[in-house]
Every structure is written in structure tokens, then in C-alpha cells.
Design a protein around this motif. Structure first.
Motif, PDB file in Angstrom:
ATOM      1  N   SER A 215      18.883  52.918  52.874  1.00  0.00           N
ATOM      2  CA  SER A 215      19.607  53.186  51.630  1.00  0.00           C
ATOM      3  C   SER A 215      20.335  54.512  51.748  1.00  0.00           C
ATOM      4  O   SER A 215      19.742  55.526  52.134  1.00  0.00           O
ATOM      5  N   ASN A 284      25.177  49.422  43.210  1.00  0.00           N
ATOM      6  CA  ASN A 284      24.658  49.291  44.573  1.00  0.00           C
ATOM      7  C   ASN A 284      25.615  48.397  45.353  1.00  0.00           C
ATOM      8  O   ASN A 284      26.039  47.352  44.847  1.00  0.00           O
ATOM      9  N   HIS A 309      23.980  53.415  47.501  1.00  0.00           N
ATOM     10  CA  HIS A 309      23.405  53.508  46.147  1.00  0.00           C
ATOM     11  C   HIS A 309      24.020  54.692  45.404  1.00  0.00           C
ATOM     12  O   HIS A 309      23.856  55.844  45.806  1.00  0.00           O
ATOM     13  N   SER A 315      17.492  51.332  40.266  1.00  0.00           N
ATOM     14  CA  SER A 315      17.166  50.756  41.573  1.00  0.00           C
ATOM     15  C   SER A 315      17.077  49.237  41.513  1.00  0.00           C
ATOM     16  O   SER A 315      17.250  48.554  42.524  1.00  0.00           O
ATOM     17  N   THR A 319      22.852  44.185  43.792  1.00  0.00           N
ATOM     18  CA  THR A 319      23.695  44.738  44.841  1.00  0.00           C
ATOM     19  C   THR A 319      24.947  43.888  44.991  1.00  0.00           C
ATOM     20  O   THR A 319      24.868  42.661  45.110  1.00  0.00           O
TER      21      THR A 319
END
Length: 561
Positions: A215, A284, A309, A315, A319
Motif C-alpha cells: 500500500s 483507493n 491510498h 481503508s 478500490t
């Protein structure tokens, strides 16, 4: 031979520190690193296996230096295999003993032994890398070499807010040295890797907490320089980030005219610096590395993925995915390569040789040679000009420096022994010649080298790497090189300067370089499956006039065979 104990290394460090206090060393630029090569239990793809690493890391540690710094890297071999380290792209001016390819510039560092690589980074800045240069150990023994400009010298493009190293590689679940030794003994095809990796991680895997994927956090509005390295053993790769374009500013530690692209094409051995502008504010976004094969084979390859990110994004947010290029997206790869031009500024000129002392044509391809231990009585071979390279029992540089006869011949042919339609109908005899034959160059002579793929067995892409000297890529095309017509289209103004070039499947590449570095310099395909079976050769560059144009004597701790 000098002692290689811990006390000797301590004495060397003390000498360096004392030297840095002397008036002539007002700006001491000596950097010291230690590489402990060891076996580490490494977890990848939700399984654990022992792997050879440097300092227990995969990828290995990043070396940072400035242009003109002097490096001392002590390598301690704590594994069962012989070992060498190559500083990929470092020109090693007069210091070939530190270049690293086994039996070319040094004998291997044997288990339990050490060697100090001792060299100066001269007139180079940018992203290079280091890797093992014996067998297939570089699968896990590799890392970045970041050379910053001299203090006070800016980049020739807007300075990024931050920088990050991105290393693309491959991963095998089984012990790779066992796999290749078995394949060579039995004459079987080499096993393809189980996964690609980005900074040591493959991709997020469900129900596997150890595989979340790499990430990369970014701040909205900031610019990041990605130092991308293709450390894969056998795969040319596409690299892209969903929703973002990348501005390419450098390849192989040489600046290029900046250009924007949605997809980067990078062969094993090459490096590319590109600016990522975090201009989407939130979210993302998928980062992906996927294979390129002009002649795709029926194997299911899964891309390596990571995540860009944006700060402030949950989180758990979805994506944004990216469309991966088709595996055989040749037009995409060609368009990227054709966009590369040297910066060719007053500060960073493109010193392309305009006259040529040696005009060479090297064909390359695959064949079959007899093998008594192999299942079918033969094994695959690879060649330049129908010669499969045989590594000697002592290093070529040692034999050259001390004028030891019988180690190599300097009669490597400058043209194919038989001229034919290289990309058309092939000869029926698939055998290659074998030998340790070098091509000799006078110091400061100029070379034009055309690298021609052939259709022997099958056309293939070949990333060709030259040690000791950069070259300019002045021409490229498909089919057979035409010496009457093609040179009229050569770019002799701002061709890209590289140390590794991709020869297209069923095509050719023309490069030019000046042989201004005395010593023995390896040239080989950077696909390990081809290098291992003979797609290698070497140039021997004679000394010039005076000590500043001659190879330095070997270091006292140089490993012996």
C-alpha cells in the motif's frame, strides 16, 4: 590475500574515518554498507519457505548515494551457494573487479567467505539496482541503488514532494536453485514463477492476513517520483495505476524528455522514474504489474497488484480497478519505447558516436544441443551468432589482466557465420557452437551493434544488458535489419541512452557506444532462462595510453576459484 575477518573490516572503517578527517577530504563521500547473505524463512502467498536474502530482507536493502560517491560494500556469504553481486548499470570505470558477474570479472564468493566491492559512482545519477549474478539467486537477492545528484544540483524537472522505490519481481513457492538444476540436468523447460510481486508482495489474498498487498499512501495535490525497477527473472512487464497518468523523466539512470503515459513498459534489468501526481483528492486506486508477451503462451498469469491510498480515505473504501493491457499488446509496448528520447540538454548532452569503427551484427535465438543426461537426449541452447557461451573456470578479467593463455579466444565473429532469412524460414540444423569467445575493442573505439532476433524454434523478446558502458538506441524495427535502408532512419540527435534494451520479437535494435572503459565487459540476455543456456558474450576493451586509461590492479581480497 588480505584477511577478511571482522577485525579487518573494522580496521578498514577506521582508515576511512581517519581519511575523512584529513584536509584533502573536506567533503568525505565514502559510503559503507554490509550485506549479510543468509537464508531467511519468508512468507509469501500464504506459505513459508526458506529463501536466500540480504540482511533478511526481500527485496534487499536500498543503497543510497550521491553522484561521485565512493562505495564500499562488504558481502558476507552465509549460505551454501557460491555468490556474486552485480551493481547493475554502474559503469565501473577501470574497476571491473567490482562488477560482479561470476567467472567474468571475479570468481564467486564461496560459502563462509567475504569480499568488499570497492567502486566510485562517476558521472551517474538516477535509479539503478544490484542483484546476485550467479545461477538464479537474483530471484530473491536484489535491491535498489538510488544515486542522488551532487549536493546542490537539482533535477532537470520540478522536484517531487516525495520519492518511493517500486521493485517488480517474481516469486517461486519451491526452491529455485533446485528447480533449475533439475531442469538443466534433465533438459526440461524451466518452471515459470508462481506469482509476480510489487515490493515483495503479490496481491491481497482473502483469508490470508499476511498477504494484504503493498500500500502506497499519498497526500492529495502532491507529486511523487516512482523509482520503478523490473527485477523479474523472465518477464517483461506493463505497469500502470488506475485513474492516473505518469510522467516519465528517466530510464536506466539517464534523463529523458518528459512525456505522459497511462502505461509503462519495462523489461527485466531496466529502471524507469516516473512522476505520479496525486490529483484525484480521495479514494483507493489499483497499482498493477502484468506480463507482456509478443508470442503469448497458454499459461494463466495473474498480475501483481498494490494500492495507491489517498489520506483521509476509509481503508474499507472500494478500490478503483484498472484495465490490464492484453498480454500481447505489442503496439502499446512499441509506442512507449518510441516515446523515449534523451534529454540532450547543455548540462546533459547525448554524446552519440557519429562515426563507427566497428559495425557488428549479432543474431540471437534458441537451438538444441546434445545432452547425455537429458530425457530426450538434448537440451535447449541459446546463442549470439550461433555461439552458446561457456563460462571459464577462472575469471575472464583475471585472464586478460595477467595475460593467461587458453582461457578465452578473442575471435568472436562480428557477423553471423551464415546469412539467411533470420525471421523467415529457418535452417534445419538447430545445433549451436559452444565456446568462450570474446570480441576485442581498442580503447576509445566506437561501435555500432545491431541485435537481430531470429525465428529459430520461435521468435522471442530479448532484453539485452551491456556491462561497463551505456549505449544509445539509434534504431529499431521488425523483420530483418536492412543495412542499406534502415540506417537512414537512425536517430543520431537525441536517442535514448540505456544499459538494457528490449529487442522486439522477430525484429532488431541498433545501438552505438564508445569503448572508453578498459576491461572485460559482459553482454547477455536478462531473461535468466536464456542466459543460463548460453545467450551471453563479452567484449574485451584494451588499455589506452597511460594509467588513467588502464584497468587497475585487482584488490587483495578478490575471491579465488
Amino acid at each position: 590475500m588480505a584477511p577478511s575477518s571482522s577485525s579487518s573490516w573494522l580496521r578498514l572503517r577506521v582508515l576511512v574515518l581517519v581519511a575523512c578527517l584529513l584536509p584533502s577530504f573536506i567533503q568525505c563521500k565514502i559510503r559503507i554498507y554490509k550485506f549479510n547473505v543468509m537464508v531467511t524463512n519468508t512468507t509469501r502467498l500464504c506459505s513459508t519457505k526458506p529463501a536466500v536474502t540480504v540482511n533478511g530482507l526481500f527485496p534487499g536493502p536500498t543503497i543510497f548515494a550521491n553522484e561521485d560517491d565512493h562505495l564500499l560494500v562488504k558481502v558476507v556469504n552465509q549460505v551454501q551457494y557460491n555468490l556474486t553481486i552485480h551493481w547493475h548499470g554502474i559503469k565501473q570505470l577501470r574497476s571491473g573487479w567490482a562488477d560482479g558477474p561470476a567467472f567474468i570479472t571475479q570468481c564467486p564468493i564461496q560459502p563462509g567467505q567475504t569480499y568488499v566491492y570497492n567502486f566510485t559512482i562517476t558521472d551517474q545519477r538516477g535509479t539503478l539496482w544490484w542483484h546476485a549474478h550467479i545461477g538464479w539467486l537474483r530471484a530473491t537477492v536484489h535491491g535498489a541503488l538510488v544515486i542522488l545528484p551532487k549536493l546542490g544540483v537539482p533535477y532537470p524537472f520540478p522536484h517531487p514532494d516525495s520519492e518511493v522505490v517500486i521493485i517488480l519481481a517474481e516469486w517461486w513457492k519451491s526452491d529455485i536453485e533446485t528447480l533449475i538444476n533439475s531442469a538443466m540436468k534433465e533438459g526440461l523447460p524451466f518452471q515459470v514463477s508462481d506469482a509476480y510481486t510489487i515490493n515483495g508482495q503479490s496481491r491481497p489474498i482473502s483469508n490470508c492476513s499476511s498477504e494484504g498487498g503493498f500500500s502506497f499512501p499519498v497526500e492529495p495535490g502532491k507529486k511523487y517520483m516512482l523509482r520503478i525497477i523490473n527485477a523479474a527473472l523472465n518477464e517483461e512487464l506493463f505497469f500502470k495505476i488506475a485513474g492516473h497518468s505518469l510522467t516519465v523523466v528517466e530510464v536506466d539512470a539517464t534523463y529523458v524528455k518528459p512525456f505522459k503515459t497511462g502505461t509503462i513498459f519495462i523489461t527485466p534489468g531496466q529502471t524507469t522514474n516516473a512522476i505520479l501526481e496525486a490529483d484525484l483528492g480521495t479514494g483507493n486506486y489499483l497499482m498493477a504489474a502484468s506480463p507482456f508477451m509478443a508470442e503469448p503462451v497458454p499459461i494463466d498469469y495473474t498480475a501483481a497488484t498494490a494500492t495507491v491510498h489517498y489520506s483521509g480515505t476509509q481503508s474499507s473504501a472500494a478500490t478503483t480497478l484498472t484495465d490490464l493491457p492484453p498480454r500481447n499488446a505489442t503496439p502499446l509496448a512499441t509506442a512507449f519505447v518510441d516515446s523515449l528520447k534523451s534529454l540532450n540538454s547543455q548540462r546533459y548532452p547525448a554524446r552519440v558516436p557519429l562515426t563507427v569503427d566497428h559495425s557488428l551484427l549479432f543474431t540471437m535465438g534458441l537451438g538444441f544441443n546434445p545432452c547425455a543426461t537429458c530425457i530426450h537426449g538434448s537440451r535447449i541452447a541459446a546463442y549470439f551468432n550461433n555461439i552458446s557461451f561457456i563460462r571459464p573456470e577462472i575469471s575472464l578479467l583475471n585472464a586478460h589482466f595477467f595475460n593467461i593463455s587458453g582461457v578465452f579466444a578473442d575471435d568472436f565473429p562480428g557477423n553471423p557465420p551464415i546469412r539467411y532469412n533470420y525471421t523467415g524460414e529457418q535452417p534445419t540444423n538447430l545445433r549451436t557452437m559452444e565456446g568462450t569467445r570474446l570480441y576485442r575493442l581498442a580503447f576509445n573505439s566506437t561501435v555500432q551493434l545491431v541485435l537481430q532476433d531470429t525465428a529459430m524454434i520461435t521468435p522471442e523478446n530479448h532484453p539485452i544488458h551491456l556491462h561497463g558502458m551505456n549505449f544509445f538506441v539509434v534504431g529499431r524495427g521488425l523483420g530483418n535489419f536492412d543495412p542499406e535502408k534502415d540506417p537512414s532512419n537512425f536517430n543520431l540527435v537525441d536517442p535514448v541512452e540505456r544499459n538494457t534494451v528490449g529487442v522486439p520479437s522477430g525484429g532488431w535494435v541498433a545501438v552505438r557506444f564508445r569503448a572508453d572503459n578498459p576491461g572485460v565487459w559482459f553482454m547477455h540476455c536478462h531473461l535468466e532462462s536464456h542466459t543460463l543456456v548460453g545467450l551471453e558474450m563479452a567484449f574485451v576493451v584494451d588499455n589506452g595510453q597511460g594509467p588513467n586509461q588502464s584497468v587497475r590492479p585487482p584488490p587483495r581480497d578478490l575471491p579465488s576459484c
